[in-house]
Structure formats: structure tokens, C-alpha cells
Design a protein around this motif. Structure first.
Motif, PDB file in Angstrom:
ATOM      1  N   MET A   1      -1.590   3.368 -21.290  1.00 37.56           N
ATOM      2  CA  MET A   1      -2.004   2.256 -22.146  1.00 37.56           C
ATOM      3  C   MET A   1      -2.209   2.742 -23.571  1.00 37.56           C
ATOM      4  O   MET A   1      -2.872   3.742 -23.793  1.00 37.56           O
ATOM      5  N   ALA A   2      -1.670   2.009 -24.542  1.00 33.89           N
ATOM      6  CA  ALA A   2      -1.883   2.396 -25.942  1.00 33.89           C
ATOM      7  C   ALA A   2      -3.336   2.109 -26.298  1.00 33.89           C
ATOM      8  O   ALA A   2      -3.841   1.024 -26.029  1.00 33.89           O
ATOM      9  N   THR A   3      -3.991   3.094 -26.869  1.00 33.81           N
ATOM     10  CA  THR A   3      -5.439   2.989 -27.082  1.00 33.81           C
ATOM     11  C   THR A   3      -5.821   1.890 -28.058  1.00 33.81           C
ATOM     12  O   THR A   3      -6.904   1.360 -28.004  1.00 33.81           O
ATOM     13  N   GLU A   4      -4.907   1.503 -28.969  1.00 37.95           N
ATOM     14  CA  GLU A   4      -5.260   0.504 -29.986  1.00 37.95           C
ATOM     15  C   GLU A   4      -5.259  -0.912 -29.430  1.00 37.95           C
ATOM     16  O   GLU A   4      -5.586  -1.841 -30.112  1.00 37.95           O
ATOM     17  N   HIS A   5      -4.818  -1.072 -28.170  1.00 34.28           N
ATOM     18  CA  HIS A   5      -4.598  -2.430 -27.699  1.00 34.28           C
ATOM     19  C   HIS A   5      -5.773  -3.080 -26.994  1.00 34.28           C
ATOM     20  O   HIS A   5      -5.604  -4.075 -26.319  1.00 34.28           O
ATOM     21  N   THR A   6      -6.959  -2.528 -27.166  1.00 31.21           N
ATOM     22  CA  THR A   6      -8.131  -3.205 -26.611  1.00 31.21           C
ATOM     23  C   THR A   6      -8.456  -4.388 -27.516  1.00 31.21           C
ATOM     24  O   THR A   6      -8.767  -4.208 -28.689  1.00 31.21           O
ATOM     25  N   GLU A   7      -8.363  -5.606 -26.972  1.00 30.57           N
ATOM     26  CA  GLU A   7      -8.686  -6.815 -27.747  1.00 30.57           C
ATOM     27  C   GLU A   7      -9.797  -7.612 -27.091  1.00 30.57           C
ATOM     28  O   GLU A   7     -10.596  -8.240 -27.757  1.00 30.57           O
ATOM     29  N   HIS A   8      -9.796  -7.603 -25.743  1.00 33.77           N
ATOM     30  CA  HIS A   8     -10.782  -8.398 -25.014  1.00 33.77           C
ATOM     31  C   HIS A   8     -11.640  -7.485 -24.139  1.00 33.77           C
ATOM     32  O   HIS A   8     -11.141  -6.842 -23.232  1.00 33.77           O
ATOM     33  N   VAL A   9     -12.921  -7.439 -24.457  1.00 33.12           N
ATOM     34  CA  VAL A   9     -13.873  -6.595 -23.732  1.00 33.12           C
ATOM     35  C   VAL A   9     -14.807  -7.477 -22.906  1.00 33.12           C
ATOM     36  O   VAL A   9     -15.325  -8.475 -23.411  1.00 33.12           O
ATOM     37  N   VAL A  10     -15.004  -7.104 -21.660  1.00 28.86           N
ATOM     38  CA  VAL A  10     -15.993  -7.779 -20.824  1.00 28.86           C
ATOM     39  C   VAL A  10     -17.197  -6.864 -20.707  1.00 28.86           C
ATOM     40  O   VAL A  10     -17.049  -5.666 -20.432  1.00 28.86           O
ATOM     41  N   GLY A 115      -5.906  -1.002 -17.816  1.00 28.86           N
ATOM     42  CA  GLY A 115      -7.157  -1.212 -18.549  1.00 28.86           C
ATOM     43  C   GLY A 115      -8.217  -0.220 -18.109  1.00 28.86           C
ATOM     44  O   GLY A 115      -7.993   0.586 -17.203  1.00 28.86           O
ATOM     45  N   VAL A 116      -9.380  -0.285 -18.750  1.00 33.64           N
ATOM     46  CA  VAL A 116     -10.443   0.694 -18.471  1.00 33.64           C
ATOM     47  C   VAL A 116     -11.646   0.014 -17.820  1.00 33.64           C
ATOM     48  O   VAL A 116     -12.064  -1.075 -18.224  1.00 33.64           O
ATOM     49  N   LEU A 117     -12.203   0.680 -16.808  1.00 36.77           N
ATOM     50  CA  LEU A 117     -13.427   0.221 -16.138  1.00 36.77           C
ATOM     51  C   LEU A 117     -14.513   1.246 -16.446  1.00 36.77           C
ATOM     52  O   LEU A 117     -14.533   2.334 -15.866  1.00 36.77           O
ATOM     53  N   ALA A 118     -15.390   0.906 -17.396  1.00 34.47           N
ATOM     54  CA  ALA A 118     -16.422   1.855 -17.835  1.00 34.47           C
ATOM     55  C   ALA A 118     -17.796   1.430 -17.344  1.00 34.47           C
ATOM     56  O   ALA A 118     -18.078   0.244 -17.200  1.00 34.47           O
ATOM     57  N   THR A 119     -18.652   2.417 -17.088  1.00 35.40           N
ATOM     58  CA  THR A 119     -20.037   2.125 -16.713  1.00 35.40           C
ATOM     59  C   THR A 119     -20.989   2.779 -17.712  1.00 35.40           C
ATOM     60  O   THR A 119     -20.756   3.890 -18.164  1.00 35.40           O
ATOM     61  N   ASN A 120     -22.050   2.032 -18.047  1.00 38.94           N
ATOM     62  CA  ASN A 120     -23.069   2.548 -18.954  1.00 38.94           C
ATOM     63  C   ASN A 120     -24.208   3.230 -18.184  1.00 38.94           C
ATOM     64  O   ASN A 120     -25.296   3.380 -18.695  1.00 38.94           O
ATOM     65  N   THR A 121     -23.945   3.648 -16.954  1.00 40.13           N
ATOM     66  CA  THR A 121     -25.008   4.291 -16.165  1.00 40.13           C
ATOM     67  C   THR A 121     -25.570   5.526 -16.874  1.00 40.13           C
ATOM     68  O   THR A 121     -24.842   6.222 -17.580  1.00 40.13           O
ATOM     69  N   SER A 122     -26.852   5.768 -16.661  1.00 43.47           N
ATOM     70  CA  SER A 122     -27.456   6.976 -17.238  1.00 43.47           C
ATOM     71  C   SER A 122     -27.600   8.065 -16.182  1.00 43.47           C
ATOM     72  O   SER A 122     -27.984   9.181 -16.489  1.00 43.47           O
ATOM     73  N   SER A 123     -27.294   7.735 -14.920  1.00 40.90           N
ATOM     74  CA  SER A 123     -27.550   8.748 -13.896  1.00 40.90           C
ATOM     75  C   SER A 123     -26.702   8.676 -12.626  1.00 40.90           C
ATOM     76  O   SER A 123     -26.745   9.599 -11.829  1.00 40.90           O
ATOM     77  N   ILE A 124     -25.957   7.604 -12.411  1.00 40.62           N
ATOM     78  CA  ILE A 124     -25.191   7.495 -11.165  1.00 40.62           C
ATOM     79  C   ILE A 124     -23.822   8.167 -11.332  1.00 40.62           C
ATOM     80  O   ILE A 124     -23.161   7.956 -12.342  1.00 40.62           O
ATOM     81  N   PRO A 125     -23.396   9.001 -10.354  1.00 38.23           N
ATOM     82  CA  PRO A 125     -22.120   9.713 -10.502  1.00 38.23           C
ATOM     83  C   PRO A 125     -20.920   8.780 -10.709  1.00 38.23           C
ATOM     84  O   PRO A 125     -20.719   7.833  -9.949  1.00 38.23           O
ATOM     85  N   ILE A 126     -20.152   9.050 -11.740  1.00 37.32           N
ATOM     86  CA  ILE A 126     -18.965   8.260 -12.088  1.00 37.32           C
ATOM     87  C   ILE A 126     -17.935   8.361 -10.956  1.00 37.32           C
ATOM     88  O   ILE A 126     -17.285   7.379 -10.605  1.00 37.32           O
ATOM     89  N   VAL A 132     -14.877   3.553  -5.163  1.00 41.35           N
ATOM     90  CA  VAL A 132     -14.862   2.248  -4.474  1.00 41.35           C
ATOM     91  C   VAL A 132     -13.764   1.340  -5.039  1.00 41.35           C
ATOM     92  O   VAL A 132     -13.540   0.242  -4.531  1.00 41.35           O
ATOM     93  N   THR A 133     -13.062   1.774  -6.087  1.00 42.54           N
ATOM     94  CA  THR A 133     -11.982   0.967  -6.670  1.00 42.54           C
ATOM     95  C   THR A 133     -10.627   1.489  -6.196  1.00 42.54           C
ATOM     96  O   THR A 133     -10.540   2.586  -5.648  1.00 42.54           O
ATOM     97  N   LYS A 134      -9.584   0.710  -6.482  1.00 40.09           N
ATOM     98  CA  LYS A 134      -8.231   1.155  -6.133  1.00 40.09           C
ATOM     99  C   LYS A 134      -7.639   1.997  -7.255  1.00 40.09           C
ATOM    100  O   LYS A 134      -6.510   2.461  -7.164  1.00 40.09           O
ATOM    101  N   ARG A 135      -8.390   2.161  -8.351  1.00 39.52           N
ATOM    102  CA  ARG A 135      -7.874   2.943  -9.484  1.00 39.52           C
ATOM    103  C   ARG A 135      -8.957   3.842 -10.099  1.00 39.52           C
ATOM    104  O   ARG A 135      -9.397   3.610 -11.233  1.00 39.52           O
ATOM    105  N   PRO A 136      -9.399   4.857  -9.343  1.00 36.99           N
ATOM    106  CA  PRO A 136     -10.448   5.753  -9.846  1.00 36.99           C
ATOM    107  C   PRO A 136     -10.058   6.451 -11.143  1.00 36.99           C
ATOM    108  O   PRO A 136     -10.927   6.857 -11.920  1.00 36.99           O
ATOM    109  N   GLU A 137      -8.737   6.564 -11.402  1.00 34.44           N
ATOM    110  CA  GLU A 137      -8.288   7.207 -12.656  1.00 34.44           C
ATOM    111  C   GLU A 137      -8.667   6.374 -13.890  1.00 34.44           C
ATOM    112  O   GLU A 137      -8.730   6.894 -14.998  1.00 34.44           O
ATOM    113  N   SER A 138      -8.957   5.062 -13.685  1.00 30.60           N
ATOM    114  CA  SER A 138      -9.301   4.175 -14.801  1.00 30.60           C
ATOM    115  C   SER A 138     -10.806   4.023 -14.984  1.00 30.60           C
ATOM    116  O   SER A 138     -11.263   3.266 -15.838  1.00 30.60           O
TER     117      SER A 138
END
Length: 285
Positions: A1-10, A115-126, A132-138
Motif C-alpha cells: 500500500m502506498a503510504t500517502e493514500h490514507t484518506e479515511h481513518v476510523v 489497509g492498517v489495523l492499529a491499536t493504541n494499547t499501552s500494554s497488551i501484546p500486539i 485473531v485477524t486474518k491479516r496479522p501482517e497489517s
């Protein structure tokens, strides 16, 4: 994915962190959908964002036209399934592993391929969240500091499976938000809490052992090491319940006695003295 193409963030979770992350994303011209199961929470989060943007205009740090554009770019939803065309998701829900795993299984279905699935956790292992997802690389950790609009740092945490493309996209988004990034391996506490929480915990031991009063311990650290706030006061601001739960994560995850939570910290949490938010911690508020 081209990094500049983030337009819609959830952003999932409309609490203080979620609202802050959404505000900073909106300021950079991104479209943001804020998702929370609670209608009331959503309204409160959106109100917090509007107030934050208005404050920046007042201070002359944001043009009013940009504020209006940012507000127009904000959408809200009570269900993830309602959200379409997602480039980048940041989960900022409560620090509860089962809840986060459920959210990530849902995000798997709404974030675009690549796309990217990010977590703002402060302590739970990424790595565990990614599994639990079908795309742990994301899946990646994107740990913002509180308050998000003010604090400069984003800790990026790579799980065992996180790809370089996911890292690059995450770093690009953080930089676009005006943040400085550091990279941490997926180990308990990451960088900031791995070093900070033992310091706060040690200050609790010092107080418990009568080494000094709370005021003297805080003044000593403030003036002796040039920190803006002493460790006990900082613990009160973070929330003693939060400090204890991160201390427990470090102790359990690293298995070393040096991380054991101070009994006094545990006693204060048992008493409901969580710090500033409950009106009493090491200090009264």
C-alpha cells in the motif's frame, strides 16, 4: 500500500484518547469516523473534538476555515459494520484484551485490503491481537500519549508478523499528524511504560517505607531530575488503577521480581483512591 493514500481513518472508542486521536487526524485534513457503542459517549467525544479545535482557533494555531473543514470531515457511528471504505483504523477502546480482540475481528472485515489495523494499547501484546485477524501482517501498535493533541510522541510497536509496508504507512500517518515516532519491539510495557511504571512504583515503595513525604519525594524528583511533575503526582494523573494494571502486566510478562507492584499502590486502588479522577490518590483533589 502506498503510504500517502490514507484518506479515511476510523477511530474506535470515543473516550479521551480516541477523541484526541480523531482530532489530530482531522487537523491534518483526513476524513474520520469515530465509532463507539455508546450514543452518549459518541456525543461527548464529538463535543470534546469540537472544543479542542475551537481552542486551537482561539490560540491562533488553526485557521477558522480549517476548523470548519475538520468538523465537516467528522462522522460518527455506533457500529463498525456501518463504516465503509476504511484505509486506516486506530482502536482506542478500554484496556481489555477480550474486547480488543473482538474489535479487531470486526476491523478485519471493514478495513480495505492493504489497509492498517492499529491499536493504541499501552500494554497488551500486539502479536496476540494480530493473531485473531486474518491479516496479522497489517496489525501494529500505535501508542499515543495523553493528551494526544499536546504530546509529541507516538510509540510504534511491531508485532511478530507486522510487515514493513504496515510500519511505513503507520509512521507516515504519525508524521503527517506532526508526531515524532519511536519503534519498540513487542515486549511488555513497550519503551515508555517499561521505564516509567517501575519509576512510579519505586516512588510508592519509597513512600511506603517512610523514605520521605509524598511532597518531598515529588519535589526531589522534579527539581533533582528536571521532570515537570513528580512521580507520585504523575501516578495520580495517570490513574493509580492504570498504573497498577500496567505494573501487573510487566510483572507477569517479564517474570522478574523487580517489577512487583508496591503493596501501598494496591491498597490505594483497593480503597478506590485512583488519583485525580476519583478526588484522592497520593494527594487530595
Amino acid at each position: 500500500m502506498a503510504t500517502e493514500h490514507t484518506e479515511h481513518v476510523v477511530v474506535v472508542g470515543a473516550g479521551q484518547m480516541g477523541a484526541g486521536i480523531a482530532q489530530v487526524a482531522l487537523q491534518t485534513g483526513l476524513r474520520v469516523t469515530l465509532v463507539d457503542v455508546s450514543e452518549e459517549g459518541l456525543a461527548k467525544g464529538a463535543g470534546r473534538i469540537r472544543a479542542g479545535l475551537a481552542k486551537l482557533v482561539e490560540k491562533g494555531k488553526l485557521e477558522d476555515a480549517k476548523r470548519k473543514a475538520a468538523e465537516a470531515n467528522l462522522a460518527t457511528a455506533t457500529r463498525l459494520s456501518e463504516v465503509k471504505e476504511v484505509d486506516f483504523a486506530v482502536e482506542a477502546a478500554t484496556e481489555n484484551e477480550e474486547l480488543k480482540k473482538r474489535i479487531f475481528q470486526e476491523l478485519d472485515g471493514v478495513v480495505k485490503p492493504g489497509g492498517v489495523l492499529a491499536t493504541n494499547t499501552s500494554s497488551i501484546p500486539i502479536t496476540r491481537i494480530g493473531a485473531v485477524t486474518k491479516r496479522p501482517e497489517s496489525v501494529i501498535g500505535m501508542h499515543f500519549m495523553n493528551p494526544v493533541p499536546v504530546m509529541q510522541l507516538v510509540e510504534i510497536i511491531r508485532g511478530a508478523a507486522t510487515s514493513d509496508a504496515t510500519y511505513e504507512a503507520t509512521r507516515a500517518l504519525a508524521v503527517r499528524m506532526g508526531k515524532t515516532t519511536v519503534v519498540s519491539r513487542d515486549m511488555p510495557g513497550f519503551i515508555v511504560n517499561r521505564i516509567l511504571i517501575p519509576m512510579l512504583n519505586e516512588a510508592c515503595f519509597a513512600l511506603m517505607e517512610g523514605l520521605g513525604t509524598a511532597e518531598d519525594i515529588d519535589t526531589a524528583m522534579k527539581l533533582g531530575t528536571n521532570q515537570p511533575m513528580g512521580p507520585l503526582q504523575l501516578a495520580d494523573f495517570i490513574g493509580l488503577d492504570t498504573c497498577l494494571s500496567i505494573a501487573e502486566v510487566l510483572h507477569k510478562g517479564l517474570g522478574d521480581d523487580k517489577y512487583r507492584p508496591c503493596p501501598l499502590l494496591r491498597q490505594y486502588v483497593d480503597a478506590g483512591w485512583y488519583g485525580k479522577k476519583s478526588g484522592r490518590g497520593f494527594y487530595k483533589y
